[in-house]
Design a protein around this motif. Structure first.
Motif, short mmCIF file in Angstrom:
data_model
loop_
_atom_site.label_atom_id
_atom_site.label_comp_id
_atom_site.label_asym_id
_atom_site.label_seq_id
_atom_site.Cartn_x
_atom_site.Cartn_y
_atom_site.Cartn_z
N THR A 107 -69.75 3.28 20.88
CA THR A 107 -68.85 3.58 21.99
C THR A 107 -68.74 5.09 22.17
OG1 THR A 107 -67.57 1.56 21.63
CG2 THR A 107 -66.49 3.33 22.87
N PRO A 108 -68.80 5.59 23.41
CA PRO A 108 -68.65 7.04 23.63
C PRO A 108 -67.34 7.56 23.05
CG PRO A 108 -69.46 5.97 25.61
CD PRO A 108 -69.10 4.87 24.64
N LEU A 109 -67.37 8.81 22.61
CA LEU A 109 -66.22 9.42 21.93
C LEU A 109 -64.94 9.32 22.75
CD1 LEU A 109 -64.84 11.12 19.78
CD2 LEU A 109 -65.79 13.15 20.87
N ASP A 110 -65.01 9.67 24.03
CA ASP A 110 -63.80 9.64 24.85
C ASP A 110 -63.17 8.26 24.86
OD1 ASP A 110 -64.00 12.30 25.45
OD2 ASP A 110 -64.95 12.02 27.41
N GLU A 111 -64.01 7.22 24.88
CA GLU A 111 -63.49 5.85 24.89
C GLU A 111 -62.88 5.48 23.55
OE1 GLU A 111 -66.18 2.90 26.40
OE2 GLU A 111 -66.95 4.24 27.97
N VAL A 112 -63.45 6.00 22.46
CA VAL A 112 -62.89 5.75 21.13
C VAL A 112 -61.48 6.35 21.04
CG1 VAL A 112 -63.09 6.22 18.66
CG2 VAL A 112 -65.13 5.64 19.99
N VAL A 113 -61.35 7.58 21.47
CA VAL A 113 -60.05 8.26 21.43
C VAL A 113 -59.04 7.52 22.31
CG1 VAL A 113 -58.81 10.38 22.00
CG2 VAL A 113 -61.06 10.50 20.91
N THR A 114 -59.46 7.14 23.51
CA THR A 114 -58.58 6.40 24.41
C THR A 114 -58.17 5.07 23.80
OG1 THR A 114 -59.58 7.41 26.37
CG2 THR A 114 -58.39 5.35 26.69
N ALA A 115 -59.12 4.38 23.18
CA ALA A 115 -58.82 3.09 22.56
C ALA A 115 -57.81 3.23 21.43
CB ALA A 115 -60.11 2.47 22.04
N ILE A 116 -57.98 4.25 20.60
CA ILE A 116 -57.03 4.48 19.50
C ILE A 116 -55.64 4.69 20.05
CG2 ILE A 116 -56.36 6.13 17.71
CD1 ILE A 116 -59.35 6.56 17.16
N ARG A 117 -55.52 5.48 21.10
CA ARG A 117 -54.20 5.75 21.68
C ARG A 117 -53.61 4.51 22.34
NH1 ARG A 117 -56.15 11.67 23.83
NH2 ARG A 117 -55.66 12.82 21.91
N HIS A 118 -54.46 3.74 23.03
CA HIS A 118 -53.97 2.51 23.66
C HIS A 118 -53.44 1.54 22.62
CE1 HIS A 118 -54.83 3.52 27.67
NE2 HIS A 118 -56.11 3.22 27.70
N VAL A 119 -54.21 1.37 21.54
CA VAL A 119 -53.79 0.45 20.49
C VAL A 119 -52.50 0.93 19.84
CG1 VAL A 119 -54.38 -0.39 18.18
CG2 VAL A 119 -56.05 -0.53 20.02
N TYR A 120 -52.41 2.22 19.60
CA TYR A 120 -51.20 2.81 19.00
C TYR A 120 -49.98 2.55 19.88
CZ TYR A 120 -47.88 6.45 17.61
OH TYR A 120 -46.75 7.12 17.23
N GLU A 121 -50.18 2.61 21.19
CA GLU A 121 -49.08 2.41 22.13
C GLU A 121 -48.82 0.94 22.44
OE1 GLU A 121 -50.39 4.72 25.42
OE2 GLU A 121 -50.04 6.65 24.41
N GLY A 122 -49.64 0.05 21.88
CA GLY A 122 -49.39 -1.37 22.04
C GLY A 122 -50.22 -2.06 23.11
N ASP A 123 -51.12 -1.34 23.77
CA ASP A 123 -51.98 -1.95 24.79
C ASP A 123 -53.21 -2.48 24.07
OD1 ASP A 123 -53.21 -2.77 27.04
OD2 ASP A 123 -53.62 -0.78 27.84
#
Length: 225
Positions: A107-123
């Motif tokens: 997965t591209p880096l930007d998507e990894v970072v976004t995914a981590i933040r989404h999961v952290y926020e409950g999405d």
């Protein structure tokens, strides 16, 4: 505040790569690394993590079992599964065990970072279309563990209003809030409220758990769109 991330993968090069790119990003703090599930659980006794990036296939203790044990902890971190293939039966089992979503290792880096933040926020649904394909592919092939109760019937959804029932079906098909809002001619905020009420009424942790429940109860059948 930074999201504290624990990296768990039996391949050192994978861990090194993720550490290098994630450490360079603002708002991400790598708090530790582990090469298997046992080590990860021991490390969580020593460090605090918000999100665990968990390889699904590892020796000694698999990512599935490690995910289950992580999620059984008091105030557990979220788990984001790492898999090589997007149709990986172990990834499906990990979702059932409590993972909040999964990512391909390329997965591209930007998507990894976004995914981590989404999961952290409950999405929890990181990539709805990929989650949908994975569930469609494996929902009928994987037997329920022998220790589990029989699959619930659709009666579990009786508490939902007609609109919530409609939203639940679309969530179960892997649709994002934006897609649901456009389809039902609602605002994304309204859809988010409906999703929150659905999770509360059904005593579910997140959207992924809602998807799994919908498939296993027969509310949505594999192959539907």
């Amino acid at each position: 505040m930074s999201v504290r991330v624990l990296l768990v993968d039996d391949q050192e090069m994978i861990r090194v790569g993720f550490r290098m790119v994630l450490d360079a990003r603002d708002g991400i703090d790598i708090v530790g690394e582990a090469d298997d599930g046992d080590t990860a659980l021991a490390l969580l006794d020593e460090v605090e993590a918000d999100v665990v990036l968990m390889d699904v296939r590892m020796p000694r203790m698999s990512g599935v079992e490690a995910t289950r044990r992580v999620r059984e902890r008091e105030n557990p971190p979220k788990v984001l599964i790492l898999t090589t293939f997007d149709l990986d039966e172990y990834a499906y089992e990990a979702l059932r065990a409590g993972a909040s979503g999964f990512l391909l290792k390329d997965t591209p880096l930007d998507e990894v970072v976004t995914a981590i933040r989404h999961v952290y926020e409950g999405d929890a649904v990181v990539a709805p279309s990929t989650t949908r394909r994975l569930l469609d592919h494996f929902a009928r092939r994987l037997p329920a563990p022998a220790t589990e109760e029989p699959a619930p019937t659709q009666k579990v959804f009786d508490e939902l209003t007609p609109r919530e029932h409609e939203v639940m079906r679309l969530v179960a098909r892997g649709w994002s809030n934006a897609e649901i809002a456009e389809h039902l001619v609602l605002s994304e905020g309204t859809v988010k409220v409906h999703v929150g009420r659905i999770l509360t009424k059904l005593d579910l942790r997140d959207r992924v758990q809602a998807v799994v429940l919908a498939y296993e109860s027969g509310l949505v059948e594999t192959g539907t769109t």
